[in-house]
Write an enzyme that holds these catalytic residues in place. Structure first.
Site, PDB file in Angstrom:
ATOM      1  N   GLU A   1      -6.645   4.502   8.365  1.00  0.00           N
ATOM      2  CA  GLU A   1      -6.428   5.924   8.022  1.00  0.00           C
ATOM      3  C   GLU A   1      -7.679   6.525   7.394  1.00  0.00           C
ATOM      4  O   GLU A   1      -7.994   7.692   7.614  1.00  0.00           O
ATOM      5  CB  GLU A   1      -5.207   6.058   7.087  1.00  0.00           C
ATOM      6  CG  GLU A   1      -3.911   5.807   7.846  1.00  0.00           C
ATOM      7  CD  GLU A   1      -2.733   5.380   6.983  1.00  0.00           C
ATOM      8  OE1 GLU A   1      -2.822   5.435   5.745  1.00  0.00           O
ATOM      9  OE2 GLU A   1      -1.713   4.978   7.577  1.00  0.00           O
TER      10      GLU A   1
ATOM     11  N   ASN B   1       0.871  -1.192   0.000  1.00  0.00           N
ATOM     12  CA  ASN B   1       0.000   0.000   0.000  1.00  0.00           C
ATOM     13  C   ASN B   1       0.901   1.234   0.000  1.00  0.00           C
ATOM     14  O   ASN B   1       1.493   1.569   1.018  1.00  0.00           O
ATOM     15  CB  ASN B   1      -0.889  -0.044   1.251  1.00  0.00           C
ATOM     16  CG  ASN B   1      -1.705   1.227   1.436  1.00  0.00           C
ATOM     17  OD1 ASN B   1      -1.805   2.053   0.529  1.00  0.00           O
ATOM     18  ND2 ASN B   1      -2.295   1.386   2.613  1.00  0.00           N
TER      19      ASN B   1
ATOM     20  N   GLU C   1      -4.776  -5.302  11.020  1.00  0.00           N
ATOM     21  CA  GLU C   1      -3.789  -4.225  11.169  1.00  0.00           C
ATOM     22  C   GLU C   1      -3.997  -3.511  12.491  1.00  0.00           C
ATOM     23  O   GLU C   1      -4.811  -2.581  12.577  1.00  0.00           O
ATOM     24  CB  GLU C   1      -3.956  -3.213  10.030  1.00  0.00           C
ATOM     25  CG  GLU C   1      -3.760  -3.802   8.654  1.00  0.00           C
ATOM     26  CD  GLU C   1      -3.240  -2.750   7.685  1.00  0.00           C
ATOM     27  OE1 GLU C   1      -2.174  -2.969   7.126  1.00  0.00           O
ATOM     28  OE2 GLU C   1      -3.888  -1.711   7.520  1.00  0.00           O
TER      29      GLU C   1
ATOM     30  N   LYS D   1       0.093   4.271  -0.267  1.00  0.00           N
ATOM     31  CA  LYS D   1      -0.546   5.479   0.307  1.00  0.00           C
ATOM     32  C   LYS D   1      -0.329   6.674  -0.631  1.00  0.00           C
ATOM     33  O   LYS D   1      -0.282   6.488  -1.848  1.00  0.00           O
ATOM     34  CB  LYS D   1      -0.041   5.726   1.719  1.00  0.00           C
ATOM     35  CG  LYS D   1      -0.135   4.464   2.580  1.00  0.00           C
ATOM     36  CD  LYS D   1       0.092   4.701   4.027  1.00  0.00           C
ATOM     37  CE  LYS D   1       0.073   3.364   4.766  1.00  0.00           C
ATOM     38  NZ  LYS D   1       0.173   3.498   6.189  1.00  0.00           N
TER      39      LYS D   1
ATOM     40  N   SER E   1       3.936  -2.160  10.405  1.00  0.00           N
ATOM     41  CA  SER E   1       5.398  -2.143  10.522  1.00  0.00           C
ATOM     42  C   SER E   1       6.047  -3.485  10.172  1.00  0.00           C
ATOM     43  O   SER E   1       7.032  -3.885  10.787  1.00  0.00           O
ATOM     44  CB  SER E   1       5.819  -1.686  11.920  1.00  0.00           C
ATOM     45  OG  SER E   1       5.361  -0.362  12.145  1.00  0.00           O
TER      46      SER E   1
ATOM     47  N   GLY F   1       2.834   2.172  10.829  1.00  0.00           N
ATOM     48  CA  GLY F   1       3.750   3.292  10.614  1.00  0.00           C
ATOM     49  C   GLY F   1       4.473   3.742  11.886  1.00  0.00           C
ATOM     50  O   GLY F   1       5.067   4.812  11.910  1.00  0.00           O
TER      51      GLY F   1
ATOM     52  N   HIS G   1      -9.458   0.697   5.710  1.00  0.00           N
ATOM     53  CA  HIS G   1      -8.135   1.025   6.280  1.00  0.00           C
ATOM     54  C   HIS G   1      -8.325   2.025   7.414  1.00  0.00           C
ATOM     55  O   HIS G   1      -9.134   2.951   7.321  1.00  0.00           O
ATOM     56  CB  HIS G   1      -7.215   1.595   5.198  1.00  0.00           C
ATOM     57  CG  HIS G   1      -5.784   1.642   5.626  1.00  0.00           C
ATOM     58  ND1 HIS G   1      -5.311   2.590   6.505  1.00  0.00           N
ATOM     59  CD2 HIS G   1      -4.736   0.818   5.348  1.00  0.00           C
ATOM     60  CE1 HIS G   1      -4.022   2.366   6.729  1.00  0.00           C
ATOM     61  NE2 HIS G   1      -3.651   1.293   6.042  1.00  0.00           N
TER      62      HIS G   1
HETATM   63  C1  PEP Z   1      -0.652   0.034   6.359  1.00  0.00           C
HETATM   64  O1  PEP Z   1      -0.889   1.240   6.448  1.00  0.00           O
HETATM   65  O2  PEP Z   1      -1.475  -0.723   5.826  1.00  0.00           O
HETATM   66  C2  PEP Z   1       0.599  -0.454   6.926  1.00  0.00           C
HETATM   67  C3  PEP Z   1       0.684  -1.714   7.233  1.00  0.00           C
HETATM   68  O3  PEP Z   1       1.599   0.488   7.113  1.00  0.00           O
HETATM   69  P1  PEP Z   1       3.092   0.211   7.692  1.00  0.00           P
HETATM   70  O4  PEP Z   1       3.593  -1.054   7.063  1.00  0.00           O
HETATM   71  O5  PEP Z   1       3.868   1.414   7.263  1.00  0.00           O
HETATM   72  O6  PEP Z   1       2.951   0.084   9.166  1.00  0.00           O
END
Ligand code: PEP
Length: 250
Positions: free
Chosen positions: A97, A9, A167, A11, A213, A173, A95
């Protein structure tokens, strides 16, 4: 057999040239095998990337979002039908966000699910608890509620279009990853909820990805867990060396 998937992803990152270079590097460094690689660039790069990626069966494309509306006077929106007609395979829905910054309620998510399914898009559906819910030991209930009020409202037939991404928000992040045991505990729980709702066969066939992460230094351990079928990768998907190393660990 469940599909093994690593999805990147991107973003709201990268420009036109770096997007194309990243896709080409990923294609160059990986083979056509059983692992599905899904690339999810911003809308504006989807078509170029699709054209390049169609050379390989195991490289698929996801949009990061779609409109909850069918068509009409919704300035700035992109419909599921538009995505489908340019050859997009998946759309990410739910998601954290989008839930947090764009106030996407369960009602909106359900409209998006309807739009995606009616336009033959598969869905990566995200769920996960925040730090406070984890620390208060509420995370099982939070996840159950998130699923009960969205994808578990789908018919058995439509549910087959869903890939779930667990997640934990506190890991997205932040550099903090759920331990492989913490992730497996939730993946097993999600699979048992699917089993209660849709039966054994569907529960065994649904891919459940971990996101938060995930990076080359922890992916092997996370992916070695029985109920973890791959990852949804944010930051580490922006660099071909890291992303490919995560794919190879799967
Ligand atoms: C995400 O936003 O779906 C995600 C997993 O981000 P990150 O790997 O940067 O934590």
């Amino acid at each position: 057999m469940r599909k093994k998937i690593v999805a990147g992803n991107w973003k709201m990152n990268l420009d036109k040239i770096s997007s194309k270079n990243l896709v080409l590097e990923i294609l160059d460094k990986t083979d056509n095998n059983d692992i599905n690689i899904i690339i999810s660039p911003p809308f504006i790069y989807l078509e170029d990337s699709v054209k390049d990626c169609l050379r390989r069966d195991n490289v698929l494309i996801a949009a990061q979002n779609c409109s909850s509306y069918d068509n009409g006077a919704y300035t700035g929106e992109v419909s599921a039908k538009m995505l489908s007609t340019i050859g997009v395979d998946y759309v990410i829905i739910g998601h954290s966000e989008r839930r947090q910054y764009f106030n996407e309620s369960n009602e909106v998510l359900n409209d998006k699910l309807t739009q995606a399914i009616s336009n033959n898009l598969k869905i990566i559906f995200c769920c996960g608890e925040d730090l406070e819910q984890r620390e208060n030991n509420e995370y099982f209930d939070v996840i159950k509620d998130q699923l009960n009020s969205t994808i578990f409202l789908l018919s058995k037939e439509n549910f087959r279009n869903i890939v779930i991404a667990y997640e934990p928000i506190w890991a997205i992040g932040t550099g903090k990853t759920a331990s492989s045991d913490q992730a497996q505990e939730i993946h097993f729980y999600i699979r048992s909820l699917i089993k209660d709702k849709y039966g054994d066969k569907i529960s065994n066939e649904t891919s459940i990805l971990y996101g938060g992460s995930c990076k080359p230094s922890n992916s092997l351990e996370i992916f070695s867990q029985h109920d973890i079928d791959g990852g949804l990768i944010g930051g580490a998907s922006l660099n071909s060396t890291d992303f490919v190393s995560i794919i190879k660990s799967l």
